[in-house]
Enzyme design. Structure first.
Site, short mmCIF file in Angstrom:
data_model
loop_
_atom_site.label_atom_id
_atom_site.label_comp_id
_atom_site.label_asym_id
_atom_site.label_seq_id
_atom_site.Cartn_x
_atom_site.Cartn_y
_atom_site.Cartn_z
CG ASN A 1 -1.73 1.25 1.36
OD1 ASN A 1 -1.74 2.09 0.45
ND2 ASN A 1 -2.43 1.38 2.48
CE LYS B 1 -0.34 3.19 4.81
NZ LYS B 1 -0.33 3.34 6.27
CG HIS C 1 -5.93 1.73 4.89
ND1 HIS C 1 -5.47 2.73 5.73
CD2 HIS C 1 -4.92 0.84 4.78
CE1 HIS C 1 -4.23 2.45 6.08
NE2 HIS C 1 -3.88 1.31 5.54
CD GLU D 1 -3.28 5.44 6.47
OE1 GLU D 1 -2.44 4.88 7.21
OE2 GLU D 1 -3.23 5.37 5.23
CD GLU E 1 -3.48 -2.58 7.03
OE1 GLU E 1 -4.21 -1.62 6.71
OE2 GLU E 1 -2.37 -2.76 6.52
N GLY F 1 2.40 2.51 10.72
CA GLY F 1 3.30 3.65 10.61
C GLY F 1 4.02 4.00 11.90
CB SER G 1 5.22 -1.49 11.93
OG SER G 1 4.81 -0.15 12.12
O1 PGH Z 1 -1.39 0.78 6.55
C1 PGH Z 1 -0.69 -0.18 6.28
C2 PGH Z 1 0.58 -0.49 7.05
O2 PGH Z 1 1.44 0.62 6.96
P1 PGH Z 1 2.94 0.46 7.56
O3 PGH Z 1 3.50 -0.83 6.98
O4 PGH Z 1 3.67 1.68 7.07
O5 PGH Z 1 2.78 0.38 9.06
N1 PGH Z 1 -1.02 -1.00 5.28
O6 PGH Z 1 -2.17 -0.75 4.56
#
Ligand code: PGH
Length: 249
Positions: A12, A14, A96, A98, A166, A172, A212
């Site tokens: 991803n 982003k 997701h 976010e 997740e 992150g 992560s």
């Molecule tokens: O949101 C994430 C994970 O992000 P990270 O690997 O940067 O923690 N995947 O969709």
């Protein structure tokens, strides 16, 4: 019986990238050896979907990071599953954290998007996960189950869904869930599917971990029986992503 579930590794990106950096990622992915034991799907930002698809080797699929719940119309700024399909793509990430916590998408909206994407012939990486305060309050199970229930209630068919667990507190942050923590929730999710859908769906559905993941922790996580792959953010932008793709082999 536990059928073999093909490993699934998503990247991803982003809201990151420009043509130069997309070229760099395409290069290390195209140079990597194909691994027939793993489904690899990378998710560029929307402006780079066609370019990434045109330049990546066949063994690496391309996903959109989000979409809306209808095919077309007065929805400024949105893209539709029809457009994802028109680009020759077959995957979309939905729900997701976010989208949920930064952009305020509800369980209901994400469920409508999921139904429409599946009906449009697009496969869905369906994201769930609890916030730190929800985990600390002992609500991990019911938060993840509530998020899943939204699409169970829609009676979706599951063969084109991959679930991505997740934990928001691991995204992150560098605070990766331990293999035991992740396995515990993946087990709960699989038990939820067995009870609410069917043993066959529970057995067949890939449940992947995100939060992560790095080349250093992917192998240990990948050894867990109910962790069927990863959804990788930051680490998917760098060449070490290839090590994560091959973490189980
Ligand atoms: O949101 C994430 C994970 O992000 P990270 O690997 O940067 O923690 N995947 O969709």
């Amino acid at each position: 019986e536990t059928m073999a579930r093909k490993f699934f590794v998503g990247g991803n990106w982003k809201m990151n990238g420009d043509f130069a950096s997309v070229d760099g990622i395409v290069a290390f992915l195209n140079q990597s050896a194909d691994n027939s034991n793993v489904d690899v799907v990378v998710a560029p930002p929307a402006p780079y979907l066609a370019y990434a698809k045109a330049n990546l080797k066949a063994g690496v699929l391309v996903a959109a990071q989000n979409c809306y719940k209808t095919a077309k119309g007065a929805f400024t700024g949105e893209i539709s599953p029809a457009m994802i399909k028109d680009l020759g793509l077959e995957w979309v990430i939905l729900g997701h954290s976010e989208r949920r916590h930064v952009f305020g998408e509800s369980d209901a909206l994400i469920a409508e998007k999921t139904v429409h994407a599946l009906e449009s012939g697009i496969k869905v990486i369906f994201c769930i996960g609890e916030k730190l305060e929800e985990r600390e309050a002992g609500h991990t199970k019911d938060v993840n189950f509530r998020q899943l229930q939204a699409i169970v209630d829609k009676g979706v068919s599951w063969e084109n869904i991959v679930i991505a667990y997740e934990p928001v507190w691991a995204i992150g942050t560098g605070k990766t869930a331990s293999p035991e923590q992740a396995q515990e929730v993946h087990e709960w999710v699989r038990a939820f599917l067995k009870e609410k859908v069917s043993p066959a769906v529970a057995d067949a559905t890939r449940i992947i971990y995100g939060g992560s993941v790095t080349a250093d922790n992917a192998a240990e996580l990948g050894k867990k029986p109910d962790i069927d792959g990863f959804l990788v953010g930051g680490a998917s932008l760098k060449p070490d992503f290839v090590k994560i793709i091959n973490a189980r082999s």
